[in-house]
Design an enzyme around this catalytic site. Structure first.
Site, PDB file in Angstrom:
ATOM      1  N   CYS A 271      28.170  79.858  -5.617  1.00 14.31           N
ATOM      2  CA  CYS A 271      27.178  79.085  -4.860  1.00 14.31           C
ATOM      3  C   CYS A 271      25.748  79.354  -5.315  1.00 14.31           C
ATOM      4  O   CYS A 271      24.841  78.596  -4.973  1.00 14.31           O
ATOM      5  CB  CYS A 271      27.292  79.376  -3.370  1.00 14.31           C
ATOM      6  SG  CYS A 271      28.765  78.659  -2.651  1.00 14.31           S
TER       7      CYS A 271
HETATM    8  N1  COA Z   1      39.981  73.856  14.351  1.00 14.98           N
HETATM    9  C1  COA Z   1      40.155  74.540  15.490  1.00 14.98           C
HETATM   10  N2  COA Z   1      40.146  75.874  15.575  1.00 14.98           N
HETATM   11  C2  COA Z   1      39.970  76.561  14.430  1.00 14.98           C
HETATM   12  C3  COA Z   1      39.791  75.927  13.199  1.00 14.98           C
HETATM   13  C4  COA Z   1      39.808  74.519  13.187  1.00 14.98           C
HETATM   14  N3  COA Z   1      39.641  73.820  12.048  1.00 14.98           N
HETATM   15  N4  COA Z   1      39.627  76.860  12.239  1.00 14.98           N
HETATM   16  C5  COA Z   1      39.705  78.054  12.835  1.00 14.98           C
HETATM   17  N5  COA Z   1      39.925  77.883  14.167  1.00 14.98           N
HETATM   18  C6  COA Z   1      40.095  78.924  15.169  1.00 14.98           C
HETATM   19  C7  COA Z   1      40.555  80.235  14.567  1.00 14.98           C
HETATM   20  O1  COA Z   1      41.959  80.233  14.441  1.00 14.98           O
HETATM   21  C8  COA Z   1      40.057  81.231  15.572  1.00 14.98           C
HETATM   22  O2  COA Z   1      40.938  81.265  16.667  1.00 14.98           O
HETATM   23  P1  COA Z   1      41.235  82.665  17.429  1.00 14.98           P
HETATM   24  O3  COA Z   1      39.887  83.079  18.005  1.00 14.98           O
HETATM   25  O4  COA Z   1      42.231  82.268  18.455  1.00 14.98           O
HETATM   26  O5  COA Z   1      41.716  83.609  16.385  1.00 14.98           O
HETATM   27  C9  COA Z   1      38.746  80.635  16.043  1.00 14.98           C
HETATM   28  O6  COA Z   1      38.827  79.236  15.757  1.00 14.98           O
HETATM   29  C10 COA Z   1      37.529  81.219  15.349  1.00 14.98           C
HETATM   30  O7  COA Z   1      37.754  81.224  13.921  1.00 14.98           O
HETATM   31  P2  COA Z   1      36.795  81.927  12.896  1.00 14.98           P
HETATM   32  O8  COA Z   1      37.325  81.755  11.495  1.00 14.98           O
HETATM   33  O9  COA Z   1      36.485  83.303  13.353  1.00 14.98           O
HETATM   34  O10 COA Z   1      35.498  80.982  13.060  1.00 14.98           O
HETATM   35  P3  COA Z   1      34.004  81.241  12.670  1.00 14.98           P
HETATM   36  O11 COA Z   1      33.202  81.097  13.893  1.00 14.98           O
HETATM   37  O12 COA Z   1      33.828  82.478  11.846  1.00 14.98           O
HETATM   38  O13 COA Z   1      33.676  79.999  11.726  1.00 14.98           O
HETATM   39  C11 COA Z   1      33.386  79.536   9.383  1.00 14.98           C
HETATM   40  C12 COA Z   1      34.366  79.779  10.525  1.00 14.98           C
HETATM   41  C13 COA Z   1      34.177  79.469   8.074  1.00 14.98           C
HETATM   42  C14 COA Z   1      32.701  78.194   9.614  1.00 14.98           C
HETATM   43  C15 COA Z   1      32.340  80.653   9.335  1.00 14.98           C
HETATM   44  O14 COA Z   1      32.965  81.917   9.354  1.00 14.98           O
HETATM   45  C16 COA Z   1      31.438  80.603   8.130  1.00 14.98           C
HETATM   46  O15 COA Z   1      30.740  79.635   7.906  1.00 14.98           O
HETATM   47  N6  COA Z   1      31.405  81.694   7.349  1.00 14.98           N
HETATM   48  C17 COA Z   1      30.589  81.789   6.160  1.00 14.98           C
HETATM   49  C18 COA Z   1      31.056  80.786   5.225  1.00 14.98           C
HETATM   50  C19 COA Z   1      30.358  80.819   3.929  1.00 14.98           C
HETATM   51  O16 COA Z   1      29.172  80.776   3.825  1.00 14.98           O
HETATM   52  N7  COA Z   1      31.124  80.865   2.904  1.00 14.98           N
HETATM   53  C20 COA Z   1      30.606  80.754   1.627  1.00 14.98           C
HETATM   54  C21 COA Z   1      31.406  79.749   0.972  1.00 14.98           C
HETATM   55  S1  COA Z   1      30.800  79.455  -0.589  1.00 14.98           S
END
Ligand code: COA
Length: 374
Positions: free
Chosen positions: A156
C-alpha cells in the site's frame, strides 16, 4: 541540485461499480449455497456454517459504500466469486499496463507535457501481473518514453515510496522527470468468499508526474520532503510468489495466495507507527500542525483516517481538510492517497502546505510534504 515538483496526476477509474448491497447479496447467496451443499458436515459439527455478511457492518467497520472493479460479473456470481479477467496474448498490452497507461496520459495532460518530456517510468504497485519483463517497461514502450523504467512493490505504500525514488533522482539530476504509475488490480488478489475481508478492495490506477521546478508549465506542488519507513510484520500477507504452488499435501491452497490480514492487529500496530512517523517527519521539517492545509491519507478505513487526522492536527479535522475517497473506491492499495490528492488539491492556494501519506503491508509508511505554487 534540482527542486522536484509534482506537475500532474491522473486517475483511471474502471466503469463497473459494486455497491455494498450488491456485494452482500452475492456473498449471502454464495454462503447459503455453501451451507446447503455442506449441510451434512455442518449438522455433524465437522464444518462451520458460513454466516451472512451485512451492509451495516461493512459501512460501520470501514466507511466503504462502493468500489470500482474491472470485472463485476464474475465477482457477483455466487458460482464464481472472483473477477473473470481474459487471458491476454503475449503480444497484447497487459491489463496493468493498459490501466497505468490511461492514468499516465491523464497525468501528462494535466501537466501540459508529452511522453517526450519524461525520463523514467516507475510502476509502483502492491501486486505485479507478472515478474518480468517489468510492467513499467511495457508502459514506457506504450507511452513512447525514452530512458528507463522499473517496477517496485511496497504494497500500500508503493506510491509514496515511488515518489521518493523519483523525487530523489530528479533532485540529483540523474533524470529530469519521472512518471510514477500505480495500477492496482486489487479485485484479483482479494478472496471474495471471505466475509471478513470481501468488502475491502477495489480496482484503480493512478499516475504522478514529477519534474524539475523550472520545467513546470502551470501550477504545481513542490516536493518539500519525503520520508519512508518499514518494519516487518506478517499481519498483512500474500503468498502468491513463484515458489508457492500448493500445500505440502499437494492440495492447491488459493486462500493462502490471496490477501490475508489480521485486521484488528493492523489497526492497533499501524496507527501508532503512522502517527509517530508523520509527527517526526513534520517536526524534522519544522512543519506545525497549523501549517497543514490538507492531509491526503491512505484510504483503507475511515476510522483509521479519523484517528490519524485528529492525532496530527490535535483536533477533529474539518470537512475538506482530510478528504476521503474510500467510500466510493474502497481500499485501492497504493493508489488511494493519490486519488485523494488528485481529486482534492487544485483549490489549494499559493504557499499552502499539505501531506500525502500511505501505509500498509510490510509494515510500511511513506509521507510526502508538498507546497503549492500557483
Ligand atoms: N459482515 C458482518 N459481520 C462481520 C463481517 C461482515 N462482512 N466481517 C466480520 N464480521 C464480524 C466478525 O466475525 C466479528 O464478529 P465477532 O465479534 O462475533 O467475532 C465482528 O464482525 C468484528 O470483526 P472484526 O474483524 O474484529 O472487525 P473490525 O472492527 O476490526 O473491522 C476491518 C474489520 C478489516 C474493517 C478493520 O479491522 C480494518 O480496517 N483493519 C485495518 C485494515 C487495513 O488497513 N488493512 C490494510 C490493508 S492493505
Amino acid at each position: 541540485m534540482y527542486t522536484p515538483v509534482i506537475t500532474g496526476t491522473g486517475v483511471f477509474t474502471p466503469e463497473n461499480t459494486i455497491s455494498n448491497a450488491e456485494l452482500v447479496k452475492a456473498f449471502n447467496a454464495y454462503a447459503d449455497k455453501f451451507n446447503a451443499e455442506n449441510a451434512a458436515d455442518i449438522d455433524a459439527g465437522t464444518l462451520d456454517a458460513k454466516p451472512h455478511s451485512s451492509e451495516e457492518f461493512i459501512f460501520k467497520a470501514s466507511g466503504i459504500e462502493s468500489r470500482y472493479v474491472i470485472d463485476k460479473e464474475g465477482i457477483l456470481n455466487p458460482d464464481v466469486m472472483h473477477p473473470l479477467l481474459e487471458q491476454r496474448g503475449d503480444d497484447q498490452p497487459s491489463l496493468m499496463a493498459e490501466m497505468g497507461l490511461d492514468a499516465a496520459r491523464k497525468a501528462l495532460k494535466a501537466a501540459g507535457k508529452t511522453a517526450a518530456d519524461v525520463g523514467a517510468v516507475i510502476c509502483a504497485a502492491s501486486n505485479m501481473e507478472r515478474a518480468y519483463p517489468a510492467v513499467a517497461i511495457e508502459i514506457q514502450q506504450l507511452l513512447g518514453v525514452e530512458g528507463f523504467a522499473f517496477d517496485m512493490n511496497v504494497a500500500c505504500s508503493s506510491a509514496t515510496f515511488g515518489i521518493q525514488a523519483a523525487a530523489d533522482m530528479v533532485k540529483s539530476g540523474s533524470i529530469s522527470s519521472a512518471l510514477v504509475v500505480n495500477p492496482e488490480i486489487c479485485s484479483a488478489h482479494l478472496e471474495w468468499r471471505d466475509r471478513d475481508c470481501h468488502f475491502i478492495f477495489g480496482d484503480v490506477a493512478t499516475a504522478t508526474l514529477i519534474e524539475r521546478e523550472e520545467d513546470a508549465s502551470g501550477a504545481y506542488f513542490e516536493i518539500k520532503s519525503t520520508r519512508c519507513a518499514t518494519d516487518f510484520s506478517n499481519n498483512i500477507r500474500n503468498n502468491n510468489g513463484f515458489l508457492r504452488r500448493s500445500r505440502p499435501d499437494g492440495v492447491a491452497d488459493r486462500r493462502d495466495m490471496q490477501f490475508m490480514q489480521n485486521g484488528r492487529k493492523v489497526f492497533k500496530e499501524v496507527l501508532p507507527m503512522v502517527s509517530a512517523h508523520i509527527g517526526q517527519h513534520m517536526e524534522d521539517e519544522g512543519v506545525q500542525a497549523s501549517d497543514l492545509k490538507r492531509l491526503w491519507l491512505h484510504q483503507a478505513n475511515k476510522s483509521m483516517n479519523d484517528f490519524i487526522g485528529k492525532k496530527l492536527l490535535g483536533r477533529t479535522p474539518e470537512a475538506g481538510e482530510q478528504p476521503n475517497i474510500l467510500q466510493d473506491y474502497a481500499n485501492t492499495s497504493s493508489a488511494g492517497s493519490i486519488i485523494a490528492f488528485s481529486k482534492y488539491s487544485d483549490d489549494l492556494k499559493d504557499g499552502d502546505v499539505g501531506l500525502i501519506c500511505s501505509f500498509g503491508a510490510g509494515y510500511s509508511v511513506g509521507s510526502v510534504i508538498v507546497k503549492r505554487h500557483s
